[in-house]
Design an enzyme around this catalytic site. Structure first.
Site, PDB file in Angstrom:
ATOM      1  N   HIS A   1      34.296  49.553  38.332  1.00 16.82           N
ATOM      2  CA  HIS A   1      33.773  48.495  37.466  1.00 16.82           C
ATOM      3  C   HIS A   1      34.281  48.675  36.030  1.00 16.82           C
ATOM      4  O   HIS A   1      34.854  47.750  35.440  1.00 16.82           O
ATOM      5  CB  HIS A   1      32.243  48.538  37.505  1.00 16.82           C
ATOM      6  CG  HIS A   1      31.581  47.490  36.675  1.00 16.82           C
ATOM      7  ND1 HIS A   1      31.142  46.296  37.206  1.00 16.82           N
ATOM      8  CD2 HIS A   1      31.282  47.428  35.356  1.00 16.82           C
ATOM      9  CE1 HIS A   1      30.609  45.559  36.246  1.00 16.82           C
ATOM     10  NE2 HIS A   1      30.675  46.226  35.105  1.00 16.82           N
ATOM     11  N   GLU A   2      34.093  49.878  35.495  1.00 13.68           N
ATOM     12  CA  GLU A   2      34.493  50.106  34.100  1.00 13.68           C
ATOM     13  C   GLU A   2      36.016  50.021  33.948  1.00 13.68           C
ATOM     14  O   GLU A   2      36.519  49.542  32.924  1.00 13.68           O
ATOM     15  CB  GLU A   2      33.964  51.442  33.578  1.00 13.68           C
ATOM     16  CG  GLU A   2      32.439  51.553  33.558  1.00 13.68           C
ATOM     17  CD  GLU A   2      31.722  50.432  32.811  1.00 13.68           C
ATOM     18  OE1 GLU A   2      32.267  49.916  31.823  1.00 13.68           O
ATOM     19  OE2 GLU A   2      30.600  50.051  33.234  1.00 13.68           O
TER      20      GLU A   2
ATOM     21  N   HIS B   1      36.902  46.494  33.324  1.00 13.27           N
ATOM     22  CA  HIS B   1      36.718  46.116  31.914  1.00 13.27           C
ATOM     23  C   HIS B   1      37.876  46.655  31.071  1.00 13.27           C
ATOM     24  O   HIS B   1      38.424  45.966  30.209  1.00 13.27           O
ATOM     25  CB  HIS B   1      35.427  46.723  31.367  1.00 13.27           C
ATOM     26  CG  HIS B   1      34.172  46.001  31.760  1.00 13.27           C
ATOM     27  ND1 HIS B   1      33.973  44.669  31.499  1.00 13.27           N
ATOM     28  CD2 HIS B   1      33.029  46.428  32.371  1.00 13.27           C
ATOM     29  CE1 HIS B   1      32.763  44.306  31.932  1.00 13.27           C
ATOM     30  NE2 HIS B   1      32.171  45.354  32.470  1.00 13.27           N
TER      31      HIS B   1
ATOM     32  N   GLU C   1      32.856  40.408  32.556  1.00 16.55           N
ATOM     33  CA  GLU C   1      32.219  40.812  33.816  1.00 16.55           C
ATOM     34  C   GLU C   1      33.013  40.315  35.023  1.00 16.55           C
ATOM     35  O   GLU C   1      33.017  40.952  36.075  1.00 16.55           O
ATOM     36  CB  GLU C   1      30.777  40.304  33.874  1.00 16.55           C
ATOM     37  CG  GLU C   1      29.813  41.095  33.022  1.00 16.55           C
ATOM     38  CD  GLU C   1      29.735  42.574  33.389  1.00 16.55           C
ATOM     39  OE1 GLU C   1      29.702  42.908  34.582  1.00 16.55           O
ATOM     40  OE2 GLU C   1      29.735  43.401  32.459  1.00 16.55           O
TER      41      GLU C   1
HETATM   42 ZN    ZN Z   1      30.208  45.396  33.214  1.00 16.53          ZN
END
Ligand code: ZN
Length: 501
Positions: free
Chosen positions: A264-265, A268, A294
Site C-alpha cells: 500500500h505505502e 503511494h 489512495e
Molecule cells: Zn493510503
C-alpha cells in the site's frame, strides 16, 4: 514575465525547503527519535511550520500572482507555467483566508485532544474526550466559515483533501455504491466462513521484512530514492522527489499486516517518485488529491497484490521463505485467506468489500455533525445503530466503535475519510483503462513483471503531480467522469467467483 515566474518559483522552493525539513523531523520522530526529544521536537516542527506559512501568505506572493495573471491567461491551460501559477494561486487564496491566530488555536486544541484520546480509547471512555470533540466540531464549523459561499458546510473541509469534490457529489456516489454493497456483503457473509488460519502462524519478522522489500522492488519502488522503516502506523513521506520514504509495521502472528501495508505505502510512494523532476520544490510536485493518492496505493495493494495472478508468481517464493508454515498450504487456500470477507469492527483491518461501509458511515456522520443534525454526545449510540444496520454487528464498546480512528481526535471533523472510498472506486476505473490499452498486463503480473503497468501509471497519472485536479485527471485518463461501474464489476467478478455467488 519570465523573471516574475522565476521569482515566484524561487520563493516556493524556499517554502518547500522549510516544509521538507519539518517532514524529516516528523519522520525521525516516528522512527528513531528517543522519547526524550518529544517536547523540543514538537516545538521545532511548529516553528518550521509557522515560518513556511508566513512565507507563503506574504502579500509579496499575492502580488507576484496578480502580476502573473496576464501571462498565465496568455498560455494554454495545461502548460506547465500556467499550471504552476494556477495551483499556487488556489493554495494561496486558501491559505490567506484562515487567520494565523485561528490556526494556532486549532493546532493547540488538536494536540490536547489527541492526548486525551490516547487515554480515553484504551479506557473505553468516550465521555472523557466528548468535551474536546464538541470543541473540535465547533472549530471545524468555524474553519469552514472562512470560506463563505459553499453549498454544504463540509465542502471547504473536503476541499483540503479532495479539491473540487462536493458533499453532494460524494453523497450521491456513496449512496449508489452502498446500494450495491450491502446486498453483496449479505450474500457473501451468508456463505461458509473462510479459514484464514494459515496467515496467523508464527512468521519471524526478519523474513517477512525481506520478502516485502523484494516485492516492492519488483513493483518499481526505487530504493535509490527511498527506504522503508518500521513504525507503529504505516505512512509515506517525502523530502524531495529523490527521497520518498515508507514505513510499515510487522506482526509475527499476522502475515498480511506488514506485507499489504508495504504494498500500500509503496503505491503511494511510487506515485510521488514518478512526478516530473522539473516540478521539484513547487506545489505541482505532489499527488493531486487524497482520492487519487489512495487509488494508487490500493491499486498495488489490492488489484495487483491480492490477485491470483500475482500469487501464482510469488506464492512459491513465499513458501520457500516459510516452508514449515506454508509448505503444505495450497495457493488456493492462501488466496482465499488473503481475500476473506467478514463483518468486522475495525476499518483499517476490513476487507475490500466491507471497507467502504466503514468509510461511508464516518462520512455521513461528519455531514450530520457539521449540519447540526447529530450531537457529539449522541455519536456513540448513532455509531452502534448504523453499524448494525450496515454491517450486521454491534460494536461491544466505544474503543472499537467511535473511538477507533485517530482522525477526528487529531484534526478537524470533515474531509478526512471520503478519500479512501474514492480511491477504491478510482483504482478500479484506472486499472480497467490500463487493461484496455495493455491487455497483456495480467499475463505480465503472473510472470512477476510490472513494467508495463508501472509505465502506464507514470505516463498517465504519476508524472503530472498536481497539475490536473482529480476530476480533470479522471476525464483525461479514462475519457469519462468518475464511475462506480468498474469497481462494482471488479468486486462482483472477484468475490462472486470466490464465494460462488
Ligand atoms: Zn493510503
Amino acid at each position: 514575465m519570465e523573471t516574475k515566474l522565476q521569482k515566484l518559483k524561487k520563493r516556493l522552493v524556499e517554502i518547500n525547503d522549510l516544509e521538507s525539513a519539518a517532514a524529516l523531523l516528523s519522520w525521525d520522530q516516528s522512527t528513531y527519535m528517543p522519547s526524550g526529544g518529544a517536547a523540543a521536537r514538537a516545538r521545532q516542527m511548529a516553528t518550521l511550520g509557522r515560518l513556511a506559512h508566513e512565507k507563503f501568505t506574504d502579500p509579496a506572493i499575492g502580488k507576484l500572482l496578480d502580476d502573473l495573471r496576464p501571462y498565465e491567461e496568455s498560455l494554454p491551460y495545461d502548460s506547465d507555467e500556467a499550471s504552476l501559477v494556477r495551483v499556487t494561486r488556489r493554495n494561496y487564496e486558501k491559505a490567506v483566508k484562515v487567520p494565523p491566530s485561528f490556526m494556532a488555536q486549532l493546532t493547540s486544541h488538536s494536540a490536547k485532544t489527541y492526548q486525551v484520546w490516547t487515554e480515553a480509547r484504551p479506557a473505553n471512555d468516550f465521555a472523557k474526550v466528548q468535551p474536546n470533540l464538541e470543541k473540535t466540531l465547533d472549530l471545524s464549523r468555524q474553519l469552514a466559515d472562512f470560506f463563505p459561499g459553499y453549498e454544504h458546510i463540509a465542502d471547504p473541509l473536503i476541499d483540503f483533501h479532495d479539491y473540487g469534490m462536493k458533499a453532494s457529489t460524494i453523497s450521491a456516489i456513496f449512496a449508489e455504491l452502498r446500494q450495491q454493497l450491502v446486498p453483496l456483503v449479505q450474500a457473501i457473509t451468508a456463505q461458509p466462513t473462510v479459514d484464514n488460519s494459515c496467515l496467523h502462524q508464527n512468521f519471524p519478522e526478519g523474513q517477512q521484512w525481506a520478502f516485502g522489500l523484494e516485492v516492492i522492488k519488483r513493483f518499481g519502488y526505487d530504493f535509490e530514492r527511498g527506504r522503508e522503516d518500521k513504525t507503529p502506523h504505516p505512512f509515506t513521506t517525502k523530502f524531495s522527489l529523490g527521497d520518498v520514504r515508507i514505513t510499515t509495521r510487522v506482526k509475527e502472528n499476522d502475515l498480511g499486516e506488514a506485507l499489504f501495508g508495504s504494498l500500500h505505502e509503496a503505491g503511494h510512494a511510487m506515485y510521488e517518485q514518478g512526478i516530473r523532476k522539473d516540478f521539484e520544490g513547487t506545489p505541482l510536485a505532489q499527488g493531486t488529491s487524497s482520492g487519487i493518492h489512495e487509488s494508487q496505493s490500493r491499486l498495488w495493494e489490492n488489484l495487483v497484490g491480492r490477485s491470483r495472478g500475482f500469487w501464482r508468481f510469488f506464492y512459491p517464493q513465499l513458501q520457500a521463505v516459510f516452508p514449515n508454515q506454508l509448505g503444505s498450504v495450497s495457493l488456493e487456500t492462501f488466496y482465499r485467506a488473503i481475500n476473506k470477507v467478514e463483518r468486522s469492527l475495525i476499518r483499517t483491518e476490513a476487507d475490500e468489500v466491507t471497507y467502504n461501509l466503514h468509510v461511508m458511515l464516518r462520512f455521513d456522520f461528519e455531514l450530520a455533525l457539521l449540519e447540526g443534525r447529530l450531537a457529539v454526545r449522541d455519536l456513540p449510540e448513532a455509531w452502534r445503530e448504523r453499524f448494525e444496520a450496515d454491517l450486521g454487528i454491534v460494536p461491544p464498546d466505544d474503543r472499537d466503535g467511535v473511538l477507533q480512528d485517530v482522525h477526528w481526535y487529531a484534526g478537524i471533523i470533515g474531509g478526512a475519510f471520503q478519500g479512501y472510498t474514492l480511491g477504491n472506486i478510482l483504482n478500479a476505473q484506472f486499472f480497467e483503462t490500463a487493461l484496455s490499452v495493455h491487455p497483456e498486463i495480467p499475463a505480465e503480473i503472473e510472470e512477476g513483471e510490472f513494467g508495463t503497468l508501472h509505465s502506464w501509471l507514470k505516463e498517465n497519472i504519476y508524472q503530472h503531480g498536481s497539475k490536473y485536479t482529480a476530476t480533470e485527471l479522471v476525464e483525461r485518463v479514462t475519457g469519462g467522469p468518475m464511475s462506480i461501474e468498474p469497481y462494482i464489476h471488479y468486486l462482483r467478478g472477484k468475490y462472486g467467483e470466490l464465494y460462488k455467488l
